[in-house]
Design an enzyme around this catalytic site. Structure first.
Site, short mmCIF file in Angstrom:
data_model
loop_
_atom_site.label_atom_id
_atom_site.label_comp_id
_atom_site.label_asym_id
_atom_site.label_seq_id
_atom_site.Cartn_x
_atom_site.Cartn_y
_atom_site.Cartn_z
N SER A 6 -46.10 6.00 -23.31
CA SER A 6 -45.81 6.51 -21.97
C SER A 6 -46.69 5.81 -20.94
O SER A 6 -47.92 5.92 -21.00
CB SER A 6 -46.05 8.02 -21.91
OG SER A 6 -45.92 8.48 -20.58
N HIS A 31 -41.72 4.46 -22.12
CA HIS A 31 -41.34 5.74 -21.50
C HIS A 31 -41.94 5.80 -20.11
O HIS A 31 -43.14 5.55 -19.92
CB HIS A 31 -41.85 6.90 -22.36
CG HIS A 31 -41.40 8.24 -21.89
ND1 HIS A 31 -40.13 8.73 -22.13
CD2 HIS A 31 -42.05 9.20 -21.19
CE1 HIS A 31 -40.03 9.94 -21.62
NE2 HIS A 31 -41.16 10.25 -21.03
N MET A 35 -42.26 11.82 -11.54
CA MET A 35 -42.58 13.18 -11.09
C MET A 35 -42.53 13.24 -9.57
O MET A 35 -43.05 12.35 -8.89
CB MET A 35 -43.95 13.58 -11.62
CG MET A 35 -44.03 13.57 -13.15
SD MET A 35 -45.61 14.15 -13.81
CE MET A 35 -46.66 12.77 -13.42
N PHE A 141 -48.61 16.69 -16.28
CA PHE A 141 -49.90 16.04 -16.44
C PHE A 141 -50.03 15.48 -17.85
O PHE A 141 -49.56 16.10 -18.81
CB PHE A 141 -51.05 17.03 -16.20
CG PHE A 141 -51.11 17.56 -14.80
CD1 PHE A 141 -51.80 16.89 -13.80
CD2 PHE A 141 -50.46 18.74 -14.47
CE1 PHE A 141 -51.84 17.38 -12.51
CE2 PHE A 141 -50.50 19.24 -13.18
CZ PHE A 141 -51.19 18.56 -12.20
N GLY A 143 -52.35 14.12 -21.21
CA GLY A 143 -53.56 14.53 -21.90
C GLY A 143 -53.63 15.99 -22.31
O GLY A 143 -54.71 16.48 -22.67
N ASP A 173 -42.41 14.90 -26.56
CA ASP A 173 -43.20 14.34 -25.47
C ASP A 173 -44.28 15.34 -25.08
O ASP A 173 -43.97 16.43 -24.60
CB ASP A 173 -42.29 14.03 -24.28
CG ASP A 173 -43.03 13.37 -23.13
OD1 ASP A 173 -44.23 13.09 -23.26
OD2 ASP A 173 -42.39 13.12 -22.09
N GLY A 174 -45.54 14.94 -25.30
CA GLY A 174 -46.65 15.77 -24.89
C GLY A 174 -47.58 16.12 -26.04
O GLY A 174 -47.17 16.77 -26.99
N GLY A 195 -48.78 9.04 -24.88
CA GLY A 195 -49.48 8.35 -23.82
C GLY A 195 -50.93 8.10 -24.14
O GLY A 195 -51.33 7.01 -24.55
#
Length: 234
Positions: A6, A31, A35, A141, A143, A173-174, A195
């Protein structure tokens, strides 16, 4: 297994070099988190950035529109080089026309769902999509820590895909790292957006290989059968 770093986690002061680093890493997709400061409480970047990095790589561009009014953004991102665009099921009555519009632009169709939203909400759209993106953190956000309560959603999406003989990707994702990637793959995910875990490694290529190996091993333990899809042309 599709590994998709990401760009949101990249060093924005070296965006071109970071894109080229991903290109050399052996990753499958790039990716791109978009936002708008309204649908989520943060702002990232727009079509101009996507257009700028597009010539730097032949990777598949997966654009995630975390936006309240994505209808005005579909054509600009399509022209900028997006190959798949994801819109959120939380947009309600807007979803069907958005999916049709993405398809009309010649792009792959993605549908995203946030952690608090019941997975049943995506059912009417499963036959229309190429990818289901299951958010495993609350979007906005990078992290954040992985929300383990999302794992049953992955399992349900896989069961529906198998029962209905559909062939959409199941993305997560996340908070996707070397531990949670295995959990997601075991549940049925085949696309891993990561990411911080990837970009913060000095050797990005080694990190991509590691997360892919972990995901493949976990899927084999489950006895996964993968469907084959053809990427959209650049």
């Amino acid at each position: 297994m599709i590994i998709a770093p990401s760009l949101l986690a990249a060093d924005f002061g070296r965006l071109a070099k970071e894109t080229e680093r991903v290109d050399r890493s052996g990753a499958d997709w790039l990716h791109l988190d978009i936002m708008d400061g309204h649908f989520v409480p943060n702002i990232s970047f727009g079509p101009a950035i996507v257009q700028r990095v597009r010539p730097l790589t032949r990777l598949f561009f997966d654009v995630h529109l975390m936006c309240s009014k994505p209808e005005s953004l579909l054509e600009p991102f399509a022209k900028a080089g997006a190959q798949q665009m994801n819109v959120h099921v939380e947009l309600g009555d807007q979803v069907t026309p958005l999916l049709w519009r993405i398809r009309a632009l010649g792009k792959k169709v993605g549908l995203a769902i946030n952690p608090p939203t019941a997975i049943s909400v995506v059912q009417p759209y499963l036959h229309q999509i190429d990818s289901l993106l299951i958010m495993t953190v609350n979007p906005g956000f990078g992290g954040q820590s992985f929300i383990y309560e999302t794992l049953p959603k992955i399992q349900q999406a896989r069961e529906w895909r198998d029962e209905r003989k559909l062939c959409y990707h199941i993305g997560v994702d996340g908070g996707v790292d070397f531990k949670t990637a295995a959990d997601c793959a075991h549940a049925g995910a085949d696309t891993f957006i990561s990411g911080t875990t990837l970009f913060h490694q000095r050797n990005l290529a080694a990190a991509v290989r590691k997360i892919r190996r972990i995901a493949v091993d976990a899927a084999r333990q489950r006895g996964a059968v993968q469907c084959v899809t053809v990427p959209a042309a650049m």
